[in-house]
Design an enzyme around this catalytic site. Sequence first.
Site, PDB file in Angstrom:
ATOM      1  N   ASN A 168       0.801  -1.246   0.000  1.00 20.30           N
ATOM      2  CA  ASN A 168       0.000   0.000   0.000  1.00 20.30           C
ATOM      3  C   ASN A 168       0.824   1.280   0.000  1.00 20.30           C
ATOM      4  O   ASN A 168       0.372   2.293  -0.517  1.00 20.30           O
ATOM      5  CB  ASN A 168      -1.013  -0.011   1.156  1.00 20.30           C
ATOM      6  CG  ASN A 168      -0.366  -0.125   2.505  1.00 20.30           C
ATOM      7  OD1 ASN A 168       0.725  -0.681   2.639  1.00 20.30           O
ATOM      8  ND2 ASN A 168      -1.020   0.382   3.525  1.00 20.30           N
TER       9      ASN A 168
ATOM     10  N   GLU B 193       8.797   1.900  13.897  1.00 21.93           N
ATOM     11  CA  GLU B 193       9.528   2.486  12.791  1.00 21.93           C
ATOM     12  C   GLU B 193       9.579   3.980  13.074  1.00 21.93           C
ATOM     13  O   GLU B 193       8.790   4.519  13.842  1.00 21.93           O
ATOM     14  CB  GLU B 193       8.841   2.177  11.470  1.00 21.93           C
ATOM     15  CG  GLU B 193       8.794   0.664  11.264  1.00 21.93           C
ATOM     16  CD  GLU B 193       8.703   0.192   9.835  1.00 21.93           C
ATOM     17  OE1 GLU B 193       9.693  -0.352   9.322  1.00 21.93           O
ATOM     18  OE2 GLU B 193       7.619   0.335   9.255  1.00 21.93           O
TER      19      GLU B 193
ATOM     20  N   GLU C 174       4.985  -4.813  11.770  1.00 20.56           N
ATOM     21  CA  GLU C 174       4.044  -3.698  11.552  1.00 20.56           C
ATOM     22  C   GLU C 174       2.833  -4.293  10.850  1.00 20.56           C
ATOM     23  O   GLU C 174       2.856  -4.523   9.638  1.00 20.56           O
ATOM     24  CB  GLU C 174       4.698  -2.615  10.676  1.00 20.56           C
ATOM     25  CG  GLU C 174       5.909  -1.951  11.299  1.00 20.56           C
ATOM     26  CD  GLU C 174       5.561  -1.017  12.458  1.00 20.56           C
ATOM     27  OE1 GLU C 174       4.374  -0.728  12.661  1.00 20.56           O
ATOM     28  OE2 GLU C 174       6.496  -0.593  13.158  1.00 20.56           O
TER      29      GLU C 174
ATOM     30  N   CYS D  96      -3.062   1.124   6.843  1.00 17.53           N
ATOM     31  CA  CYS D  96      -3.137   0.237   8.010  1.00 17.53           C
ATOM     32  C   CYS D  96      -3.761   0.912   9.222  1.00 17.53           C
ATOM     33  O   CYS D  96      -4.456   0.278  10.000  1.00 17.53           O
ATOM     34  CB  CYS D  96      -1.745  -0.265   8.358  1.00 17.53           C
ATOM     35  SG  CYS D  96      -0.561   1.077   8.584  1.00 17.53           S
TER      36      CYS D  96
HETATM   37  P1  NAD Z   1       0.503  -9.713   3.287  1.00 19.18           P
HETATM   38  O1  NAD Z   1       0.728 -10.173   4.675  1.00 19.18           O
HETATM   39  O2  NAD Z   1      -0.345 -10.510   2.406  1.00 19.18           O
HETATM   40  O3  NAD Z   1       1.900  -9.554   2.515  1.00 19.18           O
HETATM   41  C1  NAD Z   1       2.948  -8.736   2.999  1.00 19.18           C
HETATM   42  C2  NAD Z   1       4.270  -9.247   2.486  1.00 19.18           C
HETATM   43  O4  NAD Z   1       4.512 -10.538   3.022  1.00 19.18           O
HETATM   44  C3  NAD Z   1       4.350  -9.387   0.969  1.00 19.18           C
HETATM   45  O5  NAD Z   1       5.623  -8.969   0.543  1.00 19.18           O
HETATM   46  C4  NAD Z   1       4.144 -10.869   0.749  1.00 19.18           C
HETATM   47  O6  NAD Z   1       4.751 -11.332  -0.435  1.00 19.18           O
HETATM   48  C5  NAD Z   1       4.829 -11.449   1.977  1.00 19.18           C
HETATM   49  N1  NAD Z   1       4.315 -12.761   2.402  1.00 19.18           N
HETATM   50  C6  NAD Z   1       3.093 -13.285   2.150  1.00 19.18           C
HETATM   51  N2  NAD Z   1       2.981 -14.495   2.747  1.00 19.18           N
HETATM   52  C7  NAD Z   1       4.141 -14.724   3.391  1.00 19.18           C
HETATM   53  C8  NAD Z   1       4.631 -15.795   4.211  1.00 19.18           C
HETATM   54  N3  NAD Z   1       3.898 -16.885   4.472  1.00 19.18           N
HETATM   55  N4  NAD Z   1       5.862 -15.685   4.722  1.00 19.18           N
HETATM   56  C9  NAD Z   1       6.618 -14.592   4.487  1.00 19.18           C
HETATM   57  N5  NAD Z   1       6.215 -13.558   3.722  1.00 19.18           N
HETATM   58  C10 NAD Z   1       4.994 -13.612   3.181  1.00 19.18           C
HETATM   59  O7  NAD Z   1      -0.051  -8.215   3.416  1.00 19.18           O
HETATM   60  P2  NAD Z   1      -0.475  -7.211   2.254  1.00 19.18           P
HETATM   61  O8  NAD Z   1      -1.789  -7.641   1.711  1.00 19.18           O
HETATM   62  O9  NAD Z   1       0.654  -7.019   1.323  1.00 19.18           O
HETATM   63  O10 NAD Z   1      -0.641  -5.860   3.058  1.00 19.18           O
HETATM   64  C11 NAD Z   1      -1.807  -5.494   3.700  1.00 19.18           C
HETATM   65  C12 NAD Z   1      -1.653  -5.636   5.204  1.00 19.18           C
HETATM   66  O11 NAD Z   1      -0.506  -4.921   5.639  1.00 19.18           O
HETATM   67  C13 NAD Z   1      -2.816  -5.025   5.947  1.00 19.18           C
HETATM   68  O12 NAD Z   1      -3.197  -5.877   6.989  1.00 19.18           O
HETATM   69  C14 NAD Z   1      -2.239  -3.725   6.504  1.00 19.18           C
HETATM   70  O13 NAD Z   1      -2.873  -3.248   7.649  1.00 19.18           O
HETATM   71  C15 NAD Z   1      -0.838  -4.131   6.779  1.00 19.18           C
HETATM   72  N6  NAD Z   1       0.041  -2.946   6.841  1.00 19.18           N
HETATM   73  C16 NAD Z   1       0.530  -2.575   8.061  1.00 19.18           C
HETATM   74  C17 NAD Z   1       1.310  -1.427   8.162  1.00 19.18           C
HETATM   75  C18 NAD Z   1       1.848  -0.958   9.492  1.00 19.18           C
HETATM   76  O14 NAD Z   1       2.743  -0.118   9.502  1.00 19.18           O
HETATM   77  N7  NAD Z   1       1.363  -1.455  10.615  1.00 19.18           N
HETATM   78  C19 NAD Z   1       1.595  -0.675   7.024  1.00 19.18           C
HETATM   79  C20 NAD Z   1       1.092  -1.105   5.799  1.00 19.18           C
HETATM   80  C21 NAD Z   1       0.311  -2.246   5.719  1.00 19.18           C
END
Ligand code: NAD
Length: 503
Positions: free
Chosen positions: A167, A477, A265, A299
């Site tokens: 995002n 962060e 995060e 997020c």
């Molecule tokens: P996601 O967990 O699907 O993927 C995030 C990353 O993890 C990607 O690079 C993906 O390829 C990798 N990944 C997926 N499965 C994995 C596994 N089993 N092992 C290791 N890596 C793996 O999340 P998303 O859909 O990309 O992002 C959306 C989520 O991120 C939302 O829940 C949002 O709230 C959260 N987010 C949090 C913050 C924060 O600062 N707290 C910021 C941005 C997004």
Amino acid sequence: MRILPNMMNLNSLKDSKLLDLSSHFVGGNHVEFPSDKEFKVIEPRSGKVLTTWHFATKDQVDTTVKTAKTAQEHWANSTWMERSEILKKTADLLKTHCNDIAYWECISNGKPISEARADVLSCVDTFNFYSGVAHDLLGRHIPLDSARYAYTRRLPVGVVAAIGAWNYPIQTCTWKTAPALACGNSVIYKPSPLSPVTALILAEVLKCAGLPNGVFNVIQGDAETSQHLILHNDVAKVSFTGSIPTGKKIMKSCAERNIKPITLELGGKSSLIILNDADVDSAVSCAMMANFYSQGQVCSNASKVLVHRSLLEELTTKLVNRTKLMKVGDPLKEETKVGAHISADHRNNVEGYINSAIAEGATKLCGGDRITVEGLENGFYLSPCILTNITPKMKVYREEIFGAVLLLIPFDTEEEAITIANDTDMGLAAGLVTKDLARSYRVSEKLNAGNVYVNTFNDVSPLVPFGGIGQSGFGRENGIAVLESYTHQKSVFVNTGDCPNPF
Ligand code: NAD
């Protein structure tokens, strides 16, 4: 491994054949590893395939870690001045090429160009800030008695594996990379396959700023690639931004072979409380800011907007009217306020949340409609949605929607609002709108969240720590706080007299 010519002269970034290049950036070069695991890079604004890249395999992860480890040993020995200069130069280059980098962020992610530009400028601030933190990495001298003292040293952890969500692609990469590099670590960044482009641009910018080869690397990958990276013995630290289920898997992997420090995060389910003394127009702005930025794919978004019953009618009318005026369309156009969702699947998920709420008794006040944009008919557009008649049993009340869906929930007392806001096992953010300073202090203290916003929402600065509590993760962060994550402390005891002999 096939090494390709370096991407670009940063001056022709927008026109470059960036997408014809390669999937990865390793050891200072754009490289293509032979791999049978292809993935398509999709442009959210049009739904078109931009290019086909590859996920790195285990062998390719091993090669990258080896490169990063060798480079880190030299980088850790660079002086604070050398590191500062490179980070400062990176900030300058990002600023100079802001518009072109924002263009690629918009193409790759679908967010409005004005927001993409703001994101790149926030990366400028971040690199500038961490170019000046050398004094926060100093150790302490601790006198113990007339013959003994101790001193502490803050040392880099080594190779950092950083895994990002889609995002805020360049910002997420920067939030991890700038402090990690300032501390003397090398970084392997794995972006989300849904927005994999701008991390490669950042790699090129860092190289142009003089960062030695191998200190910052980008590999494309899926869950399997990430797991190879996390489990690698020479990866010393993992920093992850993404969903809670993935965060849990990563945490488990970090304990499988080693005890690996980790920053998580994760997702959130946040609330904005509009108290009865709030200025209604200002409260409407806050509620919109807390829900509709980046198509609601933020997020810390406050999907639960809690409104004191005395303001409900006026606020609802104004909020709905202003929301309906938001221009949904091509994110490359300056007037666009709501761009495209990251993917068809994600757009469908958000629609699914809206439909489930309506099926459970919620009322839709506006939005949630698929929008067809001329010339971009296959883009993933949805108008911002407001729902009311929400109950705690509903899925939308409990789960992160990660889309532009605002839930209007009335309350009668301050205590009731705090209870509703805290009624979640996530704790990323919360906010309130009030003119009463004493009240803002009192309520802020009671909100269970890592970040609280008063009369604003989703404000951010590299000076201020950001992160969650509960299921939203741990570690911070930004700020000086993040330096803890990328260093370990060594304590050295020194005895200037004879060695004590107790035997
Ligand atoms: P996601 O967990 O699907 O993927 C995030 C990353 O993890 C990607 O690079 C993906 O390829 C990798 N990944 C997926 N499965 C994995 C596994 N089993 N092992 C290791 N890596 C793996 O999340 P998303 O859909 O990309 O992002 C959306 C989520 O991120 C939302 O829940 C949002 O709230 C959260 N987010 C949090 C913050 C924060 O600062 N707290 C910021 C941005 C997004």
